[in-house]
Design an enzyme around this catalytic site. Structure first.
Site, short mmCIF file in Angstrom:
data_model
loop_
_atom_site.label_atom_id
_atom_site.label_comp_id
_atom_site.label_asym_id
_atom_site.label_seq_id
_atom_site.Cartn_x
_atom_site.Cartn_y
_atom_site.Cartn_z
N GLN A 259 -16.64 59.96 59.38
CA GLN A 259 -16.07 60.75 58.29
C GLN A 259 -14.59 60.47 58.12
OE1 GLN A 259 -18.29 62.29 56.12
NE2 GLN A 259 -19.45 61.02 57.55
N HIS A 262 -13.50 57.79 55.60
CA HIS A 262 -13.60 57.98 54.14
C HIS A 262 -12.23 58.08 53.48
CE1 HIS A 262 -17.81 58.48 53.08
NE2 HIS A 262 -18.00 59.20 54.18
N GLU A 327 -18.32 70.95 55.95
CA GLU A 327 -19.26 70.23 55.08
C GLU A 327 -20.49 69.80 55.88
OE1 GLU A 327 -17.88 66.38 53.85
OE2 GLU A 327 -19.48 66.15 52.38
N HIS A 328 -20.25 69.12 57.01
CA HIS A 328 -21.33 68.66 57.88
C HIS A 328 -21.17 69.29 59.25
CE1 HIS A 328 -20.48 65.02 55.29
NE2 HIS A 328 -21.73 65.27 54.99
N ASP A 361 -26.01 60.65 54.99
CA ASP A 361 -25.23 60.09 53.87
C ASP A 361 -26.08 59.18 53.00
OD1 ASP A 361 -22.93 61.38 54.58
OD2 ASP A 361 -22.01 59.67 55.59
N HIS A 420 -25.64 100.48 19.25
CA HIS A 420 -26.61 100.18 20.30
C HIS A 420 -27.70 101.25 20.33
CE1 HIS A 420 -23.46 97.53 21.75
NE2 HIS A 420 -24.23 97.10 22.75
N1 NAD Z 1 -17.84 66.00 49.83
C1 NAD Z 1 -18.68 65.06 49.45
O1 NAD Z 1 -19.84 65.35 49.16
C2 NAD Z 1 -18.24 63.62 49.41
C3 NAD Z 1 -19.17 62.56 49.24
C4 NAD Z 1 -18.69 61.24 49.15
C5 NAD Z 1 -17.32 61.01 49.21
N2 NAD Z 1 -16.48 62.06 49.37
C6 NAD Z 1 -15.03 61.92 49.33
O2 NAD Z 1 -14.74 61.31 48.08
C7 NAD Z 1 -13.44 60.73 48.20
C8 NAD Z 1 -13.43 59.38 47.53
O3 NAD Z 1 -12.09 59.09 47.32
P1 NAD Z 1 -11.60 57.72 46.76
O4 NAD Z 1 -10.10 57.80 46.72
O5 NAD Z 1 -12.23 56.61 47.49
O6 NAD Z 1 -12.15 57.60 45.27
P2 NAD Z 1 -12.11 58.55 43.99
O7 NAD Z 1 -12.92 57.85 42.97
O8 NAD Z 1 -12.42 59.95 44.31
O9 NAD Z 1 -10.58 58.51 43.53
C9 NAD Z 1 -9.99 57.38 42.94
C10 NAD Z 1 -9.16 57.82 41.76
O10 NAD Z 1 -8.16 58.75 42.18
C11 NAD Z 1 -7.11 58.72 41.27
N3 NAD Z 1 -5.83 58.73 41.96
C12 NAD Z 1 -5.51 58.10 43.12
N4 NAD Z 1 -4.20 58.31 43.40
C13 NAD Z 1 -3.68 59.07 42.40
C14 NAD Z 1 -2.39 59.60 42.11
N5 NAD Z 1 -1.36 59.39 42.93
N6 NAD Z 1 -2.24 60.34 41.00
C15 NAD Z 1 -3.29 60.57 40.16
N7 NAD Z 1 -4.54 60.07 40.38
C16 NAD Z 1 -4.71 59.33 41.48
C17 NAD Z 1 -7.22 57.46 40.47
O11 NAD Z 1 -7.52 57.78 39.14
C18 NAD Z 1 -8.40 56.71 41.09
O12 NAD Z 1 -9.21 56.10 40.09
C19 NAD Z 1 -13.09 60.70 49.67
O13 NAD Z 1 -12.18 61.77 49.90
C20 NAD Z 1 -14.40 60.99 50.34
O14 NAD Z 1 -14.22 61.63 51.59
C21 NAD Z 1 -16.90 63.34 49.45
N1 HSO Z 2 -20.07 61.41 54.01
C1 HSO Z 2 -19.93 61.48 52.57
C2 HSO Z 2 -19.91 62.94 52.18
O1 HSO Z 2 -18.82 63.59 52.71
C3 HSO Z 2 -21.03 60.77 51.82
C4 HSO Z 2 -21.11 59.31 52.03
C5 HSO Z 2 -21.51 58.36 51.15
N2 HSO Z 2 -21.44 57.15 51.76
C6 HSO Z 2 -21.05 57.36 52.98
N3 HSO Z 2 -20.84 58.66 53.14
ZN ZN Z 3 -19.95 59.49 54.87
#
Ligand code: NAD
Ligand code: HSO
Ligand code: ZN
Length: 436
Positions: A259, A262, A327-328, A361, A420
């Site tokens: 995690q 990510h 979350e998990h 995941d 009413h």
């Molecule tokens: N909770 C869940 O179910 C779950 C599942 C999968 C992934 N996730 C999370 O999703 C997230 C994915 O994040 P990511 O960054 O890879 O992709 P993302 O697509 O969420 O974010 C990328 C976007 O963020 C924006 N951004 C980045 N920096 C910025 C700034 N300074 N100002 C304004 N906008 C900005 C940009 O527009 C960019 O396109 C991770 O935090 C991961 O842990 C959560």
């Molecule tokens: N762990 C993420 C949710 O917090 C989901 C994910 C997608 N791919 C890998 N991990």
């Molecule tokens: Zn994951």
């Protein structure tokens, strides 16, 4: 070094309170930046999307190239190997089977007064599915969003996914095709959420936005809620592991790092009554971390938010976990079912050492779009229900109106709402032989 706590510390209560109130994603500066991005997209539409995608994803687009064309999708998906296709198809079929069981039934009954009552479920017409793509790419999140939406019967499915520097993972497009997505736009962040909520010349608005994302995406979903529905706040990933007994410290370390890798804002927590196991897991994290391809991200997350808590026993561990509402939740203990009974607040629970969170995941079947930042206290993971709404139904016979109508008239009078009351009493008068 991660945060080290022990429930035996005299100031544990204050330290734990500080952990609970730690802000990883709703800082004022993120909210302000997101508010101005949303205002920009509302004001300038496609032009704002093009400019913001250039700024944040280093990708030059035009209004015409916001969407992936059919030819581009075909060219990309043709690159996917047979092995990757098979893995994706297996994941899709397990996710579909799990979610098909969530479809609720309509209900109708007639009560003793003669009122026929019930409810009926209908899908939203259009759903916008956010698929993250800033730091990693998530074909699995395409399936986790789109399959429940399709099971629910949503007519129009739209995906927004950022493609930094124009790089797209072909599996994202193949997953979209497998799940029956109608439109895929290569935009991300708050601008994508704003476009799906308010619409632009190119992107028609949707009714509901779902899906995970970083702090900017989570803040944008909060801000557009009301204009559209949202699923929940599914922000930077989290795992909380409760461990005791004969556990493999390397496995636990990998689960924490899975995690952490990510996002620098992700959080991994280990709670155990066994101090020796705690030390062994931390040593394994520190051994494995430097060689990970995403060592920088995972290292920042572990350094800033990683936490180890030593408790007196498992009951104390379960109580702390509930307050964190992760979350998990992984229960790597001898009797995970019994411990699960003692916890209430977690997005997804993984029982026993052979159930790594990472399998959830991708392929176990339940959804991986889950509530973060303690929102598992009041919300659940993405499901078919998120794409459905319920309309209540009532039909009264004249006898039923005669039986329950007078109480409605009295209550209307007590609220001072005479129209009413008269809307009911006019009918009652006819039933009583009057003119109405
Ligand atoms: N909770 C869940 O179910 C779950 C599942 C999968 C992934 N996730 C999370 O999703 C997230 C994915 O994040 P990511 O960054 O890879 O992709 P993302 O697509 O969420 O974010 C990328 C976007 O963020 C924006 N951004 C980045 N920096 C910025 C700034 N300074 N100002 C304004 N906008 C900005 C940009 O527009 C960019 O396109 C991770 O935090 C991961 O842990 C959560
Ligand atoms: N762990 C993420 C949710 O917090 C989901 C994910 C997608 N791919 C890998 N991990
Ligand atoms: Zn994951």
């Amino acid at each position: 070094m991660p945060i080290h706590l022990s429930t035996a510390q005299p100031d544990f209560a204050e330290r734990f309170a500080a952990l609970l109130s730690m802000k990883r994603e709703d800082a004022a500066d993120v909210n302000d930046a997101v508010a101005s991005i949303i205002a920009d997209v509302r004001g300038r539409g496609d032009a704002a999307l093009v400019e913001l995608t250039g700024r944040f994803d280093r990708l030059a687009l035009t209004a015409e190239t916001l969407a992936f064309s059919k030819d581009e999708i075909a060219a990309q998906t043709a690159k996917v190997s047979a092995e990757d296709r098979a893995a994706l198809a297996m994941a899709a079929s397990r996710i579909r089977a799990y979610h098909a069981r969530q479809m609720p039934d309509d209900l109708s009954w007639t009560d003793p007064e003669g009122a026929t009552l019930g409810w009926r479920w209908t899908p939203v017409s259009a759903a916008g599915l956010y698929v993250p793509g800033g730091q990693a790419s998530y074909p699995s999140s395409v399936l986790m969003n789109a399959i429940p939406a399709r099971v629910a019967g949503v007519e129009r499915l739209v995906i927004c996914v950022p493609t930094p520097d124009g790089v797209v993972n072909p599996l994202v497009l193949l997953a979209a095709e497998l799940a029956g997505v109608d439109e895929v736009y290569r935009i991300g962040g708050a601008q994508a959420i704003a476009a799906m909520a308010y619409g632009t010349r190119t992107i028609r608005p949707v009714d509901k936005i779902t899906g995970p994302g970083n702090a900017y995406v989570a803040a944008a979903k909060r801000q557009v809620f009301g204009r559209v529905g949202i699923d929940m706040i599914a922000g930077p990933s989290e795992v909380l592991i409760i461990a005791q007994g004969e556990q493999n410290p390397e496995w636990l370390a990998l689960d924490l790092l899975a995690q952490a890798e990510h996002d620098a804002d992700a959080q991994s927590i280990l709670i155990t009554p066994d101090e020796t196991l705690a030390r062994a897991v931390v040593a394994e994290v520190e051994r494995i971390l430097p060689a990970l391809p995403r060592a920088e991200v995972a290292g920042a997350s572990w350094r800033d938010y990683g936490t180890v808590i030593v408790t007196r026993d498992l009951d104390e561990a379960a109580a702390l976990s509930d307050r964190l509402a992760p979350e998990h939740l992984e229960l790597c203990v001898d009797d995970p079912e019994a411990l699960a009974e003692k916890t209430r607040h977690a997005g997804a629970i993984f029982l026993g050492g052979w159930t790594p969170e990472a399998v959830g995941d991708y392929v176990s079947g339940p959804n991986h779009v889950l509530p973060t930042a303690r929102s598992a206290r009041f919300s659940s993971g993405l499901s078919v229900m998120d794409f459905l709404k319920r309309s209540t139904i009532a039909r009264l016979s004249p006898e039923a109106l005669a039986a329950i109508g007078p109480a409605a008239v009295r209550l209307a009078e007590s609220e001072g709402l005479s129209a009413h009351g008269r809307s009911v009493s006019a009918r009652l008068a006819v039933l009583n032989g009057g003119q109405g």
